[in-house]
Design an enzyme around this catalytic site. Structure first.
Site, short mmCIF file in Angstrom:
data_model
loop_
_atom_site.label_atom_id
_atom_site.label_comp_id
_atom_site.label_asym_id
_atom_site.label_seq_id
_atom_site.Cartn_x
_atom_site.Cartn_y
_atom_site.Cartn_z
N GLY A 162 6.88 16.93 6.79
CA GLY A 162 5.90 16.62 6.58
C GLY A 162 4.68 17.94 6.49
N CYS A 163 3.08 17.09 5.94
CA CYS A 163 2.44 17.81 5.38
C CYS A 163 2.35 19.05 6.87
CB CYS A 163 1.10 17.44 4.79
SG CYS A 163 0.43 16.26 5.58
#
Length: 341
Positions: A162-163
């Protein structure tokens, strides 16, 4: 540069109409060792049949492709003609699609959260669905490119991080791996641009409503992902801000007694030869310096046994699309930065 057949890949992108999907399409189109079989969306999507450049006109000069509905016939075409499938789809959709392509012998690079967590029992509470693919979940390799290159190179299924976890982990893993952290909880505050909320219209991300606001308190799905990779308890609070793209993470951690600046310098030297990591001890990274770039910028400050570390990334690139390209580069035996610089 010319590449051999073993180093060249035919790829398909599913979920190409979103912010991450179009960035990935652009990067694939520019990559010397990748050929794009097609860009796909859900068979019943309103975007099916549209030109990608109609949805994202800023890339009209690079991307002149039609978005194809993912019919059963298109799936068979992908299985017979592609080497790798990128999934830029909803988490549950990825969990449904990935096994079908994996069973056909393709490699899958999943940019959703469908295969990031180790335990199926975590998915109902954090992702809202029952995960039915435990076998593939156990085989998935976490795609943090600078940290797991050998595992990624050998993997059939890669779960792109995920970011927010990418930003947090890149700042914290050097210190964790060096054994410099105390056992106390790590605090992570991170701010993301509005593209992190996706393309679909929502009141919470509407320009007139948005300013700067925390969300997902104590329950954001990236919390277990960060904790799992660090093997450390964390308190993570994400914030959504009124700028288009980018993430700035600020992490607060207690160090073991007698940890010095020299110890921290040595820990962060693990990035010395990483072409897409820009590190400077006293730096205070800024989002403006990483937007539309594949880099992660890292800096840290210490006072006594308190560490404050910073990490800035583009949420759509290092937080998603360019990291996916790094993973493919590793699988092809290419330099991490191939096609990105």
């Amino acid at each position: 540069m010319q590449y051999t057949a073993a180093q060249s890949q035919s790829v398909a992108i599913i979920g190409a109409s979103g912010y991450v999907g179009v960035e990935l399409t652009r990067l694939v189109q520019q990559h010397p060792a990748l050929s794009l079989l097609g860009c796909y969306v859900s068979e019943h999507s309103s975007d099916a049949g549209s030109l990608l450049s109609d949805l994202h006109p800023q890339y009209a000069h690079l991307v002149k492709l039609s978005l194809q509905g993912l019919s059963s016939q298109k799936k068979e075409l992908i299985k017979s003609s592609a080497d790798t499938v990128f999934l830029c789809t909803d988490h549950g959709v990825s969990v449904e699609l990935a096994p079908e392509f994996l069973a056909a012998g393709l490699k899958v690079i999943d940019l959703s959260g469908g295969f990031r967590l180790n335990a199926t029992e975590d998915y109902p509470s954090f992702y809202g669905f029952e995960h039915q693919q435990d076998s593939w979940l156990q085989q998935a390799v976490y795609g943090l490119a600078e940290w797991y290159p050998q595992e990624i190179a050998a993997a059939q299924l890669v779960a792109v991080p995920g970011c927010y976890p990418t930003a947090a982990l890149m700042a914290l893993l050097p210190v964790k791996q060096a054994g410099l952290l105390s056992c106390n909880k790590i605090i992570i505050n991170a701010v993301s641009g509005v593209t992190g909320a996706g393309r679909k219209a929502a009141l919470t991300s509407h320009g007139a409503e948005l300013s700067l606001q925390a969300y997902g308190l104590f329950e954001h799905r990236h919390t277990p992902e960060i904790a799992q990779q660090l093997q450390h308890e964390v308190l993570f609070t994400p914030h959504l801000a009124q700028f288009p793209r980018g993430i700035l993470a600020t992490v607060y951690a207690e160090l073991n007694d007698d940890v010095s600046d020299a110890d921290l310098d040595k820990a962060y030297q693990c990035y010395a030869d990483q072409p897409l990591v820009r590190f400077e001890k006293q730096a205070r990274p800024a989002i403006k310096n990483v937007v539309q770039q594949p880099f992660v910028d890292i800096g840290w400050h210490r006072q006594g046994n308190q560490l404050i570390a910073f990490s800035a990334i583009d949420n759509l690139l290092k937080g998603a699309a360019s990291q996916a390209i790094q993973c493919v580069n590793l699988q092809l035996g290419l330099a991490l930065e191939e096609g990105l610089l």
